[in-house]
Design a protein around this motif. Sequence first.
Motif, PDB file in Angstrom:
ATOM      1  N   GLU A 171       0.843  -1.191   0.000  1.00  0.00           N
ATOM      2  CA  GLU A 171       0.000   0.000   0.000  1.00  0.00           C
ATOM      3  C   GLU A 171       0.878   1.242   0.000  1.00  0.00           C
ATOM      4  O   GLU A 171       1.739   1.404   0.858  1.00  0.00           O
ATOM      5  N   ALA A 172       0.662   2.125  -0.974  1.00  0.00           N
ATOM      6  CA  ALA A 172       1.385   3.394  -1.028  1.00  0.00           C
ATOM      7  C   ALA A 172       0.582   4.450  -0.269  1.00  0.00           C
ATOM      8  O   ALA A 172      -0.633   4.313  -0.113  1.00  0.00           O
ATOM      9  N   PRO A 173       1.243   5.502   0.208  1.00  0.00           N
ATOM     10  CA  PRO A 173       0.541   6.528   0.986  1.00  0.00           C
ATOM     11  C   PRO A 173      -0.594   7.217   0.226  1.00  0.00           C
ATOM     12  O   PRO A 173      -1.538   7.698   0.835  1.00  0.00           O
ATOM     13  N   ASP A 174      -0.539   7.251  -1.096  1.00  0.00           N
ATOM     14  CA  ASP A 174      -1.562   7.941  -1.880  1.00  0.00           C
ATOM     15  C   ASP A 174      -2.763   7.060  -2.215  1.00  0.00           C
ATOM     16  O   ASP A 174      -3.588   7.412  -3.050  1.00  0.00           O
ATOM     17  N   GLY A 175      -2.856   5.884  -1.579  1.00  0.00           N
ATOM     18  CA  GLY A 175      -3.989   4.997  -1.815  1.00  0.00           C
ATOM     19  C   GLY A 175      -3.806   4.046  -2.980  1.00  0.00           C
ATOM     20  O   GLY A 175      -4.713   3.303  -3.322  1.00  0.00           O
ATOM     21  N   VAL A 176      -2.637   4.061  -3.596  1.00  0.00           N
ATOM     22  CA  VAL A 176      -2.339   3.159  -4.700  1.00  0.00           C
ATOM     23  C   VAL A 176      -1.821   1.843  -4.128  1.00  0.00           C
ATOM     24  O   VAL A 176      -1.011   1.827  -3.208  1.00  0.00           O
ATOM     25  N   LEU A 177      -2.308   0.750  -4.668  1.00  0.00           N
ATOM     26  CA  LEU A 177      -1.835  -0.573  -4.288  1.00  0.00           C
ATOM     27  C   LEU A 177      -0.861  -1.042  -5.372  1.00  0.00           C
ATOM     28  O   LEU A 177      -1.188  -0.981  -6.559  1.00  0.00           O
ATOM     29  N   VAL A 178       0.323  -1.472  -4.964  1.00  0.00           N
ATOM     30  CA  VAL A 178       1.333  -1.958  -5.911  1.00  0.00           C
ATOM     31  C   VAL A 178       1.453  -3.474  -5.735  1.00  0.00           C
ATOM     32  O   VAL A 178       1.781  -3.953  -4.650  1.00  0.00           O
ATOM     33  N   LEU A 179       1.152  -4.209  -6.807  1.00  0.00           N
ATOM     34  CA  LEU A 179       1.259  -5.659  -6.800  1.00  0.00           C
ATOM     35  C   LEU A 179       2.470  -6.088  -7.604  1.00  0.00           C
ATOM     36  O   LEU A 179       2.803  -5.470  -8.617  1.00  0.00           O
ATOM     37  N   LEU A 180       3.110  -7.157  -7.165  1.00  0.00           N
ATOM     38  CA  LEU A 180       4.120  -7.843  -7.960  1.00  0.00           C
ATOM     39  C   LEU A 180       3.524  -9.186  -8.321  1.00  0.00           C
ATOM     40  O   LEU A 180       3.163  -9.963  -7.434  1.00  0.00           O
ATOM     41  N   ILE A 181       3.401  -9.452  -9.616  1.00  0.00           N
ATOM     42  CA  ILE A 181       2.779 -10.684 -10.094  1.00  0.00           C
ATOM     43  C   ILE A 181       3.783 -11.429 -10.968  1.00  0.00           C
ATOM     44  O   ILE A 181       4.291 -10.873 -11.939  1.00  0.00           O
TER      45      ILE A 181
END
Length: 85
Positions: free
Chosen positions: A71-81
């Motif tokens: 979870e990034a502070p700006d509400g963006v979710l970063v996934l590694l797939i």
Amino acid sequence: MNLVTAEEVGPDQSLDITGETCPMTFVRTRLALDRMQPGQVLRLALKGEEPRRNVPRTATEQGHTVLSATEAPDGVLVLLIRKKG
């Protein structure tokens, strides 16, 4: 579910779908994964409740592995797939 970081894995491709809505979020994710080689890692940035639920679930259902969700502070979710191989 923060298992690994992008720095530890070194993603092969990156895709930002924060401006997309379902079902385009997974359509764009699937197209990116389809262009990758088995075992390569996609770094995916997404935003919104529906994509947060659907993209990781659908990727897993198709045999890919979600390595991490950060979870990034700006509400963006970063996934590694990792693409199935």
